[in-house]
Scaffold this motif. Structure first.
Motif, PDB file in Angstrom:
ATOM      1  N   VAL A 455     -28.548 -24.694   4.020  1.00 17.51           N
ATOM      2  CA  VAL A 455     -29.116 -23.845   2.986  1.00 17.51           C
ATOM      3  C   VAL A 455     -30.586 -24.203   2.797  1.00 17.51           C
ATOM      4  CG1 VAL A 455     -26.909 -23.542   1.793  1.00 17.51           C
ATOM      5  CG2 VAL A 455     -28.431 -25.412   1.116  1.00 17.51           C
ATOM      6  N   ARG A 456     -31.292 -23.280   2.158  1.00 19.14           N
ATOM      7  CA  ARG A 456     -32.700 -23.509   1.861  1.00 19.14           C
ATOM      8  C   ARG A 456     -32.975 -23.045   0.438  1.00 19.14           C
ATOM      9  NH1 ARG A 456     -36.768 -19.823   4.846  1.00 19.14           N
ATOM     10  NH2 ARG A 456     -35.373 -20.337   6.586  1.00 19.14           N
ATOM     11  N   ARG A 457     -33.795 -23.776  -0.294  1.00 20.31           N
ATOM     12  CA  ARG A 457     -34.180 -23.371  -1.641  1.00 20.31           C
ATOM     13  C   ARG A 457     -35.157 -22.213  -1.532  1.00 20.31           C
ATOM     14  NH1 ARG A 457     -31.287 -24.783  -6.106  1.00 20.31           N
ATOM     15  NH2 ARG A 457     -32.587 -24.772  -7.980  1.00 20.31           N
ATOM     16  N   ALA A 458     -34.785 -21.051  -2.087  1.00 17.59           N
ATOM     17  CA  ALA A 458     -35.607 -19.849  -1.916  1.00 17.59           C
ATOM     18  C   ALA A 458     -35.324 -18.876  -3.045  1.00 17.59           C
ATOM     19  CB  ALA A 458     -35.309 -19.196  -0.567  1.00 17.59           C
ATOM     20  N   PRO A 459     -36.219 -17.896  -3.280  1.00  8.47           N
ATOM     21  CA  PRO A 459     -35.994 -16.904  -4.336  1.00  8.47           C
ATOM     22  C   PRO A 459     -34.805 -16.001  -4.018  1.00  8.47           C
ATOM     23  CG  PRO A 459     -38.312 -16.947  -3.673  1.00  8.47           C
ATOM     24  CD  PRO A 459     -37.551 -17.742  -2.654  1.00  8.47           C
ATOM     25  N   LEU A 460     -34.044 -15.684  -5.047  1.00 11.36           N
ATOM     26  CA  LEU A 460     -32.905 -14.781  -4.900  1.00 11.36           C
ATOM     27  C   LEU A 460     -33.332 -13.440  -4.306  1.00 11.36           C
ATOM     28  CD1 LEU A 460     -29.934 -13.944  -5.509  1.00 11.36           C
ATOM     29  CD2 LEU A 460     -30.704 -13.322  -7.809  1.00 11.36           C
ATOM     30  N   GLY A 461     -34.529 -12.975  -4.652  1.00 11.94           N
ATOM     31  CA  GLY A 461     -34.991 -11.664  -4.216  1.00 11.94           C
ATOM     32  C   GLY A 461     -35.178 -11.511  -2.724  1.00 11.94           C
ATOM     33  N   LEU A 462     -35.116 -12.609  -1.964  1.00 11.50           N
ATOM     34  CA  LEU A 462     -35.211 -12.474  -0.520  1.00 11.50           C
ATOM     35  C   LEU A 462     -33.958 -11.842   0.068  1.00 11.50           C
ATOM     36  CD1 LEU A 462     -36.919 -15.811   0.588  1.00 11.50           C
ATOM     37  CD2 LEU A 462     -37.970 -13.586   0.107  1.00 11.50           C
ATOM     38  N   VAL A 463     -32.835 -11.938  -0.655  1.00 12.34           N
ATOM     39  CA  VAL A 463     -31.586 -11.400  -0.112  1.00 12.34           C
ATOM     40  C   VAL A 463     -30.920 -10.383  -1.048  1.00 12.34           C
ATOM     41  CG1 VAL A 463     -31.116 -13.439   1.275  1.00 12.34           C
ATOM     42  CG2 VAL A 463     -30.240 -13.324  -1.065  1.00 12.34           C
ATOM     43  N   ALA A 464     -31.467 -10.155  -2.239  1.00 11.56           N
ATOM     44  CA  ALA A 464     -30.827  -9.241  -3.191  1.00 11.56           C
ATOM     45  C   ALA A 464     -31.874  -8.432  -3.931  1.00 11.56           C
ATOM     46  CB  ALA A 464     -29.968 -10.020  -4.198  1.00 11.56           C
ATOM     47  N   ARG A 555     -35.253 -19.456  -7.986  1.00 12.36           N
ATOM     48  CA  ARG A 555     -34.875 -20.102  -6.731  1.00 12.36           C
ATOM     49  C   ARG A 555     -33.497 -20.749  -6.834  1.00 12.36           C
ATOM     50  NH1 ARG A 555     -39.146 -21.113  -3.051  1.00 12.36           N
ATOM     51  NH2 ARG A 555     -41.061 -20.096  -3.766  1.00 12.36           N
ATOM     52  N   LEU A 556     -32.758 -20.657  -5.774  1.00 12.11           N
ATOM     53  CA  LEU A 556     -31.461 -21.309  -5.654  1.00 12.11           C
ATOM     54  C   LEU A 556     -31.189 -21.569  -4.186  1.00 12.11           C
ATOM     55  CD1 LEU A 556     -28.695 -18.648  -6.460  1.00 12.11           C
ATOM     56  CD2 LEU A 556     -31.052 -18.084  -5.980  1.00 12.11           C
ATOM     57  N   ASP A 557     -30.119 -22.299  -3.905  1.00 10.18           N
ATOM     58  CA  ASP A 557     -29.798 -22.625  -2.519  1.00 10.18           C
ATOM     59  C   ASP A 557     -29.165 -21.421  -1.829  1.00 10.18           C
ATOM     60  OD1 ASP A 557     -30.735 -25.201  -2.833  1.00 10.18           O
ATOM     61  OD2 ASP A 557     -28.779 -25.992  -3.444  1.00 10.18           O
ATOM     62  N   ILE A 558     -29.838 -20.904  -0.795  1.00  7.84           N
ATOM     63  CA  ILE A 558     -29.396 -19.716  -0.073  1.00  7.84           C
ATOM     64  C   ILE A 558     -29.099 -20.108   1.362  1.00  7.84           C
ATOM     65  CG2 ILE A 558     -30.060 -17.405   0.718  1.00  7.84           C
ATOM     66  CD1 ILE A 558     -31.904 -17.200  -1.697  1.00  7.84           C
ATOM     67  N   PRO A 559     -27.985 -19.650   1.922  1.00  4.78           N
ATOM     68  CA  PRO A 559     -27.685 -19.974   3.325  1.00  4.78           C
ATOM     69  C   PRO A 559     -28.823 -19.536   4.246  1.00  4.78           C
ATOM     70  CG  PRO A 559     -25.762 -19.017   2.265  1.00  4.78           C
ATOM     71  CD  PRO A 559     -26.894 -18.876   1.297  1.00  4.78           C
ATOM     72  N   GLU A 560     -29.198 -20.426   5.140  1.00  2.00           N
ATOM     73  CA  GLU A 560     -30.294 -20.100   6.063  1.00  2.00           C
ATOM     74  C   GLU A 560     -29.951 -18.900   6.934  1.00  2.00           C
ATOM     75  OE1 GLU A 560     -31.544 -23.449   8.325  1.00  2.00           O
ATOM     76  OE2 GLU A 560     -32.551 -24.402   6.613  1.00  2.00           O
ATOM     77  N   ALA A 561     -28.659 -18.660   7.160  1.00  2.00           N
ATOM     78  CA  ALA A 561     -28.255 -17.520   7.984  1.00  2.00           C
ATOM     79  C   ALA A 561     -28.659 -16.196   7.359  1.00  2.00           C
ATOM     80  CB  ALA A 561     -26.748 -17.552   8.211  1.00  2.00           C
ATOM     81  N   LEU A 562     -28.840 -16.177   6.038  1.00  5.50           N
ATOM     82  CA  LEU A 562     -29.241 -14.938   5.350  1.00  5.50           C
ATOM     83  C   LEU A 562     -30.749 -14.787   5.301  1.00  5.50           C
ATOM     84  CD1 LEU A 562     -26.780 -14.977   2.311  1.00  5.50           C
ATOM     85  CD2 LEU A 562     -26.490 -13.841   4.527  1.00  5.50           C
TER      86      LEU A 562
END
Length: 563
Positions: A455-464, A555-562
């Protein structure tokens, strides 16, 4: 005709003035609607009516109609609008006078019965949300222009569809499909790329979003439709823009209205070509036994002052001026005092503006004097006696009245829904024969979670994506995923508790999560975050328009695959 083409030319009172002409000249239409009413608008019109009993309607509609009524007549396009506000009969008369002056033979009808103000003492306005069958009655009797007061936004579409296809009360699936179409159209360009979370993706794909075209729904007899826009207009219509608008200002899967309860968890969206999205599969149920009544009243008086704090010691400067103002107002303290320090300053800033923070003081009280001269005098007297660099954005004024919106519910039989035809005949619209006391739909099964991975710490808006709005004092935030894999992660990760963590304002409030798998979406309702509603200006963003974008930036932990 197998398809009814319904367009929209206004999403609020103050929307693009040229839209009516653009819609009439840009492509084929059968009906053109205009939505001018919102909770705040009803308060504004109520104050207008206090000054002038003949007022109470959206005057800009007449200006638009003056340059477009001839076009509508030539093209055989009927116009349906709630611009009548608090005075639909007055606007209908004004439209007739305009038509006579222009020499255009049009039949003007209106819908009334929503005004319940006399039965609600202390209210500035009190109006029931009517359904579409009054509009349908006017159209079936040959009206070219139909003016309403407070109907549901979707009624502007369900009424024409019911009239055109001969639908009757109780045809719930068809009516529910039209409600969804109406909800998608009601905010105009919000479904054609306006206010869209992924606007940068659309721009990179070559879509011009500077001036999005207004939407059109091609409705069929079974209640299904295709959402599109006129050829050659700006903007974008895709599954994402339609999903965003479907989630706007909604709550549970059961979307209740006066004619039908639409099941949002049955909506299917399919890309049907460039700028075309098909909506089908919508199921409907009986409406609830009561009608919603929107009430507004003057809540008191409000004033504010914004102190500018520059450079070093921001927190200490804020503490000093707070103490000074508290002492100055101690003799007659306002009923409500709210301080907010906004840290817009940066260290070692290269401009004075970016070196500055803002300390906002908002006061409210039933008495204007308490928040007027008392506040302005206290603030001005500190000009040479407070923190270094003291100044304010603007001196406080005399204090202005603020409004409060409240929702109430009345039995259907207490509302005299009436269609007033062009020839003066009156048709009573019977309340729904069948009703349903609504419960929340049980949460549907969630998809399988994603397997564990990096996972990577990133903004939720990158995937939603997200879109948010207001309903009285509550806010809703609709969040959706664009892929099945992202949905598998989102559905398990963004719980109500996680939402509260990401949005600290909501931690002490009730947050309810509604799951809509067919849209790959979650809808959160945050109770009380807007206080007494938009007119009370309870918070920095009083209509929660940007609450969803704030959530997407967290920001939250988002799977790198996403990613």
């Amino acid at each position: 005709m197998s398809v009814l083409r319904v367009g929209n030319a206004s999403g609020f009172y103050g929307d693009r003035f040229d839209a009516m002409r653009e819609m009439l000249t840009g492509g084929e239409l059968d009906v053109l609607t205009g939505d001018y009413l919102a909770e705040l608008t009803m308060l504004i019109l109520g104050r207008d009516r206090l000054k002038d009993p003949s007022a109470g309607y959206a005057r800009t509609f007449l200006g638009q109609l003056e340059e477009s009524l001839g076009l509508a007549h030539e093209r055989g396009v009927r116009i349906v609008t709630n611009a009548g506000g608090l005075n639909p009969a007055g606007l209908a008369d004004a439209v007739r006078q305009l038509a006579d002056r222009l020499g255009i033979p049009v039949r003007v009808a209106h819908v009334e019965g929503d005004d319940l103000t006399p039965g609600h003492p202390g209210s500035l306005t009190a109006h029931a949300y009517l359904g579409g069958f009054g509009i349908a009655a006017c159209l079936r009797e040959g009206a070219d222009v139909v003016v309403t007061g407070r109907v549901t936004d979707a009624a502007l579409v369900t009424g024409p569809a019911a009239a055109h296809f001969g639908w009757q009360p109780g045809e719930y699936d068809r009516l529910a499909g039209a409600v969804v179409a109406g909800h998608v159209l009601e905010c105009g360009t919000q479904v054609t790329g306006g206010n869209y979370a992924f606007f940068r993706d659309a721009s990179r794909a070559g879509r011009e979003l500077r001036r999005p075209g207004f939407p059109v729904a091609e409705i069929r007899a079974d209640g299904s439709c295709v959402i599109t826009k006129h050829p050659g207009t700006g903007g974008l219509v895709d599954v994402g823009t339609v999903t965003a608008q479907l989630l706007y200002e909604t709550g549970p899967a059961r979307y209740a209205g006066p004619d039908v309860t639409a099941r949002l968890d049955t909506v299917r969206l399919t890309q049907d070509g460039p700028d075309r999205v098909r909506i089908d599969g919508v199921r409907g149920e009986a409406p609830p036994p009561t009608l919603k009544v929107g009430r507004t009243r003057i809540g008191g008086f409000r004033n504010e002052v914004v102190f500018v704090l520059t450079g070093l010691d921001i927190e200490a400067k804020a503490a000093l001026v707070r103490e000074q103002m508290t002492d100055a107002l101690a003799k007659s303290p306002p009923e409500s005092v709210r301080w907010e320090l906004v840290r817009t300053d940066r260290p070692d800033a290269d401009t004075e503006e970016t070196a500055s923070a803002q300390l906002r003081l908002v006061v409210r009280d039933p008495e204007q004097a308490v928040v007027g001269r008392a506040l302005s005098g206290a603030a001005v007297e500190l000009a040479l006696a407070s923190y270094p660099g003291f100044h304010v954005l603007a001196p406080p004024g005399k204090g202005a009245p603020y409004g409060v919106f409240e929702a109430a519910y009345v039995p259907r039989g207490e509302v005299a829904h009436t269609a007033v035809l062009a020839d003066g005949r009156r048709i009573a619209v019977a309340p729904a024969a069948d009703t349903l006391v609504l419960d929340d739909v049980p949460e549907p099964p969630l998809p399988d979670p994603l397997p564990d991975g990096p996972v990577r710490r990133a903004p939720l808006g990158l995937v939603a994506g997200a879109r948010s709005g207001d309903k009285g004092g509550d806010a809703n935030v609709g969040v959706w995923a664009r892929t099945d894999e992202a949905w598998r992660w989102l559905a398990h990760t963004l719980t109500a508790d996680r939402f509260r963590e990401l949005v600290p304002e909501s931690r002490e409030l009730t947050v309810t999560r509604h799951v809509l798998p067919s849209l790959r979406a979650l809808n959160f309702v945050v109770e009380g975050i807007l206080g007494s509603g938009v007119a009370a200006q309870h918070r920095f963003d009083p209509q929660a328009k940007a609450l969803g974008e704030w959530l997407r930036s967290r920001r939250l932990d988002i799977p790198e695959a996403l990613l």
